[in-house]
Scaffold this active site. Structure first.
Site, short mmCIF file in Angstrom:
data_model
loop_
_atom_site.label_atom_id
_atom_site.label_comp_id
_atom_site.label_asym_id
_atom_site.label_seq_id
_atom_site.Cartn_x
_atom_site.Cartn_y
_atom_site.Cartn_z
N TRP A 363 0.64 -1.37 0.47
CA TRP A 363 0.08 -0.12 0.13
C TRP A 363 1.03 1.46 0.23
O TRP A 363 0.61 2.36 -0.08
CB TRP A 363 -0.49 -0.25 1.31
CG TRP A 363 -0.39 0.03 2.41
CD1 TRP A 363 0.91 -0.52 3.35
CD2 TRP A 363 -0.33 1.42 3.70
NE1 TRP A 363 1.77 -0.07 4.21
CE2 TRP A 363 0.46 0.83 4.55
CE3 TRP A 363 -1.51 2.07 4.18
CZ2 TRP A 363 0.67 1.47 5.96
CZ3 TRP A 363 -1.71 2.60 5.31
CH2 TRP A 363 -0.31 2.65 5.89
N ASP A 364 2.08 1.04 0.02
CA ASP A 364 2.87 2.22 -0.10
C ASP A 364 2.90 3.19 -0.82
O ASP A 364 2.82 4.68 -0.83
CB ASP A 364 4.69 1.66 -0.03
CG ASP A 364 4.59 0.97 1.57
OD1 ASP A 364 3.93 0.41 1.80
OD2 ASP A 364 6.02 0.65 2.42
N GLU A 493 1.35 -2.69 12.42
CA GLU A 493 1.37 -4.14 12.33
C GLU A 493 2.17 -4.66 13.59
O GLU A 493 2.70 -5.86 13.93
CB GLU A 493 2.89 -4.09 11.48
CG GLU A 493 2.62 -3.71 9.98
CD GLU A 493 2.87 -4.99 9.01
OE1 GLU A 493 4.30 -5.03 9.59
OE2 GLU A 493 3.06 -4.37 7.47
N LYS A 606 3.10 0.67 16.42
CA LYS A 606 4.30 -0.10 15.32
C LYS A 606 4.78 1.50 14.45
O LYS A 606 5.09 2.19 14.20
CB LYS A 606 4.42 -0.81 14.94
CG LYS A 606 5.47 -0.95 13.99
CD LYS A 606 5.67 -2.13 12.97
CE LYS A 606 6.65 -2.71 11.64
NZ LYS A 606 7.00 -3.14 10.34
N GLN A 607 3.38 2.09 14.41
CA GLN A 607 3.25 2.79 13.04
C GLN A 607 1.99 4.15 12.95
O GLN A 607 0.97 3.51 14.37
CB GLN A 607 3.15 2.54 12.08
CG GLN A 607 2.25 1.57 11.41
CD GLN A 607 2.79 0.55 10.50
OE1 GLN A 607 3.26 -0.60 10.38
NE2 GLN A 607 3.11 1.01 8.95
C1 BGC Z 1 4.94 -1.77 7.04
C2 BGC Z 1 4.09 -1.50 6.29
C3 BGC Z 1 4.58 -1.48 4.96
C4 BGC Z 1 5.38 -2.23 4.46
C5 BGC Z 1 6.42 -1.74 3.17
C6 BGC Z 1 6.17 -2.67 7.15
O1 BGC Z 1 7.25 -2.37 7.86
O2 BGC Z 1 4.58 -2.23 8.70
O3 BGC Z 1 3.14 -0.81 6.60
O4 BGC Z 1 4.47 -1.58 4.14
O5 BGC Z 1 6.88 -2.28 5.61
O6 BGC Z 1 7.32 -0.61 3.83
#
Ligand code: BGC
Length: 777
Positions: A363-364, A493, A606-607
């Site tokens: 999704w980035d 995550e 985490k984010q």
């Molecule tokens: C993040 C995800 C991201 C992926 C790729 C993961 O560490 O938690 O949100 O899509 O990295 O960048």
């Protein structure tokens, strides 16, 4: 982590320079100096082709979309688990060009190096290296190399090598090698992955060395793809001999010169993705011949022109902080390089700069990267959306596997359009990707005003994704009859398989409304397109009504006491997190050191998750609400993902916390160039790179395009004298410049438009017209 890091490379506004050769930093520098055009990607390895140990370097050459697959081995299998992996495949290396001064091989690990510089010139798109080397036997020569991956001809990469003897007469030999004995560095780049590809899986069909040309054609052992690649050499100097050699997996040509020599190498990569399999070798040879005929100078002039025009449109100029300037340009340059432009492939989370995340698309791209292109190069956004449209059938099949009778479910990780994430909780469970992709389609149509695209592709994607939201949940009595979505993972995550993730539910809400709006718009404005869509996807008249009902009844968990929306139903039930209980060396590597259940049971993230939803749908929340959530989630977010800080930074700008905004931005702008996360060797972080642009444009300049209007409310960070950028909106282009003396908007092209600055509406009457607001707020 929060402290500012010392710059790794000298601070220069337009370039990145390595001033000494150090094997300890080599792996990381290979990423910094990686080159790409969105189709070919090549790591910044040296022409000499060193055999560095696995954790010191990775020779990598890739074609976007070209992957190898292997059976995914599960300890325990369940229906619907993806069965085959997809990994961006490391292809034959054609860069190797060995130099011999008499009998001594040029090798920077031996002898003495002087005046060493390797520079990525972001203004020309050309990587150069120059040095003087004194061999252990005392021969001295100047060695210069140049390399670029053509932005004008997607299958072509070009290299030039100059060797000038400084203290001897005699032979200079140049050996050019095609090496097909290559493999992925799965263990080093993706240590948690157990399915490969391990070993060499590209099978040669043809390999030859003759007529100044090295050529290879081969196919993958498992994924059924074909590639053809080769190179052609042009030489200058007193050539006295040449010889060719071929074996099963490599071929070589050696040229012997009397004295100084120059070699130009034209390299082609092509694949069955964009040429018919039968004609592939002929196609690749044809492209190579044309490039060689055009010549190095013409191709490099074209390269410079392409890069110049990129900056004319996309540069963000900062007056007052050269380090930020360099970081921002580095980020934009890599984004520009990484974007596929042919609709056959997407954009990896790490571009084509390395093997991290196996080259997968997440999704980035849709949530972080596409807004940058939508506002600078809308055609690039369109190509990347085309890729999602072209893989809609795979998403339809995936939806059936997940038990949805209708609609499409996009994969969390993929290259070919099919799901290949082998870890369900942090993979397929991230259903939000469906709404993220829909959001990107919708944003593109609104910002570019491209209603043709809505008719041709976007409406279909919006409807098919909405159908999954209409099926995945139910109106639950336990939540007052509201629509609930269970067992999903949101962006965070560090929690998984939760109920009613706020981000997911809000994004689904947007997806459902956008789909219903698209159908109504087509019905009203284009009967033929409306009929074509309803027939193609067998859309019943009740469906849009049902989508609206679900959207209006969407459940968003809220806590009365804290007055905050909860990240998910169970958020407050989880154990408060205490970072101090985790040894510092384990803090950023939780999954490597703790059981997932231990992690998921903690009240932390985490984010950015809830606050990201609020940013993407800021139209539904007032400033005070956003501020409350920023403060609340700021305390529990660990920012262990590179996708996090920039989001908090943008929100800090919107709620007037300017110092915090600047701190987050500073880290985002220099995250990769200074290797904040310590994993840059595995590839760039495209989402954060885009996040640094968004921090300036959405954050500092306050761009908001909600309701189809262009609104700005810029401020000037205290450390700066000014900043300037350009923006596309509704088929028009503008230049926005913010200084201590005020904010200026100049229209560069297109029809007149009303724009809003600090809440006041101004009229711009077309090209050349401008507005000046005396004070910034
Ligand atoms: C993040 C995800 C991201 C992926 C790729 C993961 O560490 O938690 O949100 O899509 O990295 O960048």
């Amino acid at each position: 982590m929060n402290g500012k890091k010392q710059p790794i490379y000298p601070v220069e506004p337009w370039s990145v320079t390595e001033t000494s050769f150090d094997t300890g930093c080599n792996y990381r520098n290979e990423t910094a100096f990686s080159l790409s055009n969105g189709y070919i990607g090549t790591r910044g390895t040296f022409e000499e082709g060193y055999d560095f140990p696995e954790n010191t370097g990775l020779e990598g050459n890739y074609i976007n979309g070209f992957y190898e697959s292997a059976e995914i081995r599960y300890g325990e299998w369940n229906f619907g688990f993806p069965e085959r992996s997809q990994s961006l495949l490391n292809l034959p290396n054609l860069k190797t060009t060995r130099i011999f001064l008499g009998g001594e091989a040029f090798d920077m690990r031996k002898g003495v190096i002087r005046d060493y510089r390797r520079t990525l010139d972001m203004r020309s798109g050309i990587l150069t290296r120059s040095l003087i080397w004194e061999s252990p036997g005392g021969k001295r020569a100047r060695v210069e190399t140049q390399r670029f991956v053509s932005l004008a001809v997607k299958h072509i990469m070009v290299q030039r090598v100059f060797v000038t003897p400084l203290n001897f007469d005699g032979e200079v030999r140049i050996l050019s090698v095609l090496d097909a004995d290559v493999e992925n560095h799965t263990r080093a780049a993706n240590p948690l992955v157990d399915y490969g590809p391990f070993g060499r899986t590209l099978v040669p069909d043809e390999i030859s060395a003759e007529n100044d040309t090295l050529f290879y054609a081969g196919h993958t052992a498992n994924s059924g793809m074909k590639t053809a690649c080769g190179c052609f050499h042009k030489l200058t100097g007193a050539k006295i001999a040449e010889s060719y050699e071929t074996d099963g997996l490599s071929c070589r040509v050696e040229y012997v010169f009397q004295g100084a020599a120059t070699m130009e190498k034209f390299i082609v990569y092509a694949s069955s993705l964009d040429s018919s399999e039968d004609g592939l070798s002929g196609f690749a040879r044809g492209v190579l011949e044309k490039a060689a005929n055009d010549g190095y100078d013409a191709l490099s002039e074209e390269q410079k022109a392409r890069v110049r025009s990129f900056w004319e449109t996309a540069d963000v100029e900062i007056d007052g902080d050269d380090a930020i300037q360099q970081g921002l340009r580095f980020n934009l340059f890599h984004l520009m390089q990484s974007a596929n432009r042919d609709g056959n492939a997407g954009m990896g989370a790490k571009g084509l700069s390395g093997e991290g995340y196996e080259g997968h698309y997440f999704w980035d791209t849709e949530i972080y990267v596409l807004p940058v292109f939508t506002h600078t190069f809308p055609d690039i956004t369109k190509s990347l959306l085309d890729y999602r449209f072209n893989t809609l059938d795979a998403a339809r099949l995936r939806a059936r596997e997940l038990g949805h009778g209708k609609g499409a479910l996009y994969p969390w990780r993929t290259i070919n359009g099919f799901e290949c994430s082998a870890y369900l909780p942090l993979g397929t469970a991230q259903y939000h990707i469906n709404a993220d992709i829909a959001y990107a389609f919708s944003q593109y149509v609104k910002v570019a005003g491209d209603t043709d695209y809505l008719k041709e592709k976007a409406a279909e994607v919006l409807c098919e994704t909405a159908r999954v939201w209409a099926d995945v949940g139910c109106f639950s009595e336990a939540r007052g009859g509201k629509y609930c979505i269970c067992s999903v993972t949101g962006p965070d995550e560090y929690t998984a398989l939760v109920d009613n993730n706020f981000y997911t539910n809000l994004m689904a809400y947007g997806n459902l409304w956008d789909a219903a709006d698209a159908v109504r718009w087509l019905e009203k404005n284009d009967g033929d397109a409306f009929r074509a869509l309803t027939e193609k996807i067998e859309l019943s008249p009740d469906e849009p009504k049902q989508w609206e009902k679900i959207a209006s009844e969407m459940y968003l968990p809220f806590d009365e006491k804290e007055q905050v929306y909860l990240q998910d139903d169970g958020f407050l039930l989880r154990k408060p997190w205490d970072d101090s209980l985790i040894p510092p060396e384990k803090r950023r590597l939780l999954y490597e050191n703790y059981h997932p259940l231990f992690i998921w049971r903690q009240r932390m993230a985490k984010q950015a998750d809830t606050v990201l939803a609020m940013l993407l749908h800021s139209e539904y929340f007032d400033r005070e609400t956003i501020e409350r959530h920023y403060d609340y989630y700021g305390k529990v977010t660990l920012h262990h993902s590179s996708l996090s800080k920039c989001v908090f930074g943008i929100i800090a700008s919107l709620i007037g916390k300017r110092e915090e905004a600047y701190r987050c931005f500073n880290e985002s702008a220099r995250m990769d160039i200074d290797d904040y996360h310590g994993n840059f060797y595995a590839g760039i972080h495209t989402a954060n790179m885009a996040g640094s642009w968004l921090s300036v444009v959405y954050g500092f300049a306050g761009l908001n395009t909600g309701g189809g209007k262009l609104k700005l409310s810029p401020f000037l960070p205290e450390a700066w004298r000014g900043y300037r950028f350009r923006l596309s909106f509704g088929g028009r282009r503008f230049e926005i410049s913010v200084k201590k003396s005020g904010c200026f908007v100049r229209q560069l092209s297109g029809e007149p438009l009303d724009i809003t600055i600090y809440g006041k509406i101004y009229r711009l009457d077309g090209e050349g017209d401008f507005i000046k607001c005396a004070n910034t707020e």
